[in-house]
Design a protein around this motif. Structure first.
Motif, short mmCIF file in Angstrom:
data_model
loop_
_atom_site.label_atom_id
_atom_site.label_comp_id
_atom_site.label_asym_id
_atom_site.label_seq_id
_atom_site.Cartn_x
_atom_site.Cartn_y
_atom_site.Cartn_z
N UNK A 134 0.82 -1.22 0.00
CA UNK A 134 0.00 0.00 0.00
C UNK A 134 0.85 1.27 0.00
N UNK A 135 2.17 1.13 0.10
CA UNK A 135 3.04 2.29 0.20
C UNK A 135 3.30 2.89 -1.17
N UNK A 136 3.85 4.11 -1.18
CA UNK A 136 4.26 4.74 -2.44
C UNK A 136 5.47 4.00 -3.01
N UNK A 137 5.78 4.29 -4.27
CA UNK A 137 6.91 3.62 -4.91
C UNK A 137 8.22 3.84 -4.17
N UNK A 138 8.46 5.08 -3.75
CA UNK A 138 9.70 5.37 -3.03
C UNK A 138 9.76 4.68 -1.68
N UNK A 139 8.62 4.61 -1.00
CA UNK A 139 8.58 3.93 0.30
C UNK A 139 8.77 2.44 0.15
N UNK A 140 8.23 1.86 -0.93
CA UNK A 140 8.45 0.43 -1.17
C UNK A 140 9.92 0.15 -1.42
N UNK A 141 10.59 1.06 -2.12
CA UNK A 141 12.03 0.88 -2.33
C UNK A 141 12.79 0.94 -1.01
N UNK A 142 12.36 1.80 -0.12
CA UNK A 142 13.00 1.86 1.19
C UNK A 142 12.82 0.53 1.94
N UNK A 143 11.62 -0.05 1.83
CA UNK A 143 11.39 -1.36 2.45
C UNK A 143 12.32 -2.40 1.85
N UNK A 144 12.46 -2.38 0.53
CA UNK A 144 13.30 -3.36 -0.15
C UNK A 144 14.76 -3.23 0.27
N UNK A 145 15.24 -1.98 0.33
CA UNK A 145 16.63 -1.76 0.77
C UNK A 145 16.78 -2.17 2.24
N UNK A 146 15.80 -1.79 3.06
CA UNK A 146 15.85 -2.15 4.46
C UNK A 146 15.87 -3.65 4.68
N UNK A 147 15.06 -4.36 3.91
CA UNK A 147 15.03 -5.82 4.05
C UNK A 147 16.38 -6.42 3.70
N UNK A 148 17.03 -5.91 2.64
CA UNK A 148 18.36 -6.40 2.28
C UNK A 148 19.38 -6.08 3.37
N UNK A 149 19.24 -4.92 4.01
CA UNK A 149 20.18 -4.55 5.08
C UNK A 149 20.01 -5.41 6.32
N UNK A 150 18.86 -6.07 6.45
CA UNK A 150 18.63 -6.94 7.60
C UNK A 150 19.61 -8.11 7.63
N UNK A 151 20.17 -8.47 6.49
CA UNK A 151 21.15 -9.57 6.47
C UNK A 151 22.52 -9.09 6.92
N UNK A 152 22.64 -7.79 7.24
CA UNK A 152 23.92 -7.17 7.61
C UNK A 152 24.99 -7.43 6.53
N UNK A 153 24.69 -7.02 5.29
CA UNK A 153 25.61 -7.32 4.19
C UNK A 153 26.89 -6.51 4.27
N UNK A 154 27.94 -7.07 3.70
CA UNK A 154 29.18 -6.33 3.49
C UNK A 154 29.14 -5.59 2.16
N UNK A 155 28.36 -6.14 1.21
CA UNK A 155 28.19 -5.56 -0.12
C UNK A 155 26.71 -5.56 -0.45
N UNK A 156 26.18 -4.39 -0.81
CA UNK A 156 24.77 -4.25 -1.17
C UNK A 156 24.66 -3.98 -2.66
#
Length: 234
Positions: A134-156
């Motif tokens: 239900x979020x805006x496009x930009x907010x959905x991208x923030x969710x997607x980036x945030x979810x990837x950061x949950x793995x504590x990556x060394x490279x994103x």
């Protein structure tokens, strides 16, 4: 050797090779950007780095280890995070449930990382209980980036993170990407908004027909008359 060193990558999806021996390197804490015309192999190069496409030739070395034969799942376990351009959230799940899904490999307390992501993207804290679809496009991208950061990556790895968002939202996303890099996470990003991406890039790659046409700092590529004329609209 560079933190990420993908060399002489050659391969495709069954027919002719899309990648024609291209090289991509990223240092620790660096923002590296891949730009170029449509069909140049930008996203294919990123998928090859992440293991979503098998290479016919070349290698991928990450943090000193040859990972050329590893699956994408194994690369996540080694410290890579990937945000695809589309289908990158669970739309019916809440924002917080999306972040929790990102921590599925973790065996420690993920709540600290969730709070760090809410600090990075304050709007997500406000909407933590809302369905991500239900979020805006930009907010959905923030969710997607945030979810990837949950793995504590060394490279994103980010594939077209600003596709379809407004210029204001694009600037905000780029600001957050700079913050992530400053925390020590390396960034490899494919972007159609080439000029804006190169403005924040430590290193830039211009791909043409699956090969390296230009490689330099972001500032040097922006100042290169041939790059400006051919790829940046003058």
């Amino acid at each position: 050797m560079s933190f990420l060193c993908a060399t002489r990558m050659r391969g495709g999806y069954g027919g002719a090779d899309i990648l024609q021996g291209c090289d991509i390197t990223v240092e620790k804490g660096e923002i590296a950007v891949i730009v170029g015309p449509n069909g140049a192999g930008k996203s294919t190069a990123m998928k090859a780095v992440f293991g979503m496409m098998s290479l016919r030739e070349g290698s991928v070395v990450f943090d000193g280890e040859d990972i050329t034969k590893l699956s994408p799942q194994d690369r996540v376990a080694k410290g890579m995070g990937f945000v695809p351009q589309t289908n990158n959230i669970f739309g019916t799940m809440s924002v917080e449930e999306n972040l929790e899904m990102g921590g599925f490999l973790r065996r420690d307390d993920i709540s600290v990382t969730i709070e760090q992501i809410y600090d990075l993207f304050p709007i997500l804290r406000e909407k933590r209980a809302q369905a991500a679809g239900e979020l805006s496009g930009g907010q959905r991208q923030q969710v997607a980036v945030g979810r990837a950061l949950m793995t504590q990556p060394k490279l994103l790895l980010l594939d077209e993170p600003t596709a379809g968002v407004s210029p204001i939202v694009m600037d905000e996303l780029f600001d957050r990407i700079i913050e992530v890099a400053r925390s020590g996470v390396s960034i490899l990003m494919v972007e159609q908004n080439a000029r804006q991406a190169l403005e924040i890039a430590d290193k830039g790659y211009v791909l043409v027909q699956g090969g390296n046409a230009y490689t330099d700092t972001g500032a040097a590529l922006l100042a290169n008359p041939e790059v400006r004329r051919t790829f940046l609209g003058g």
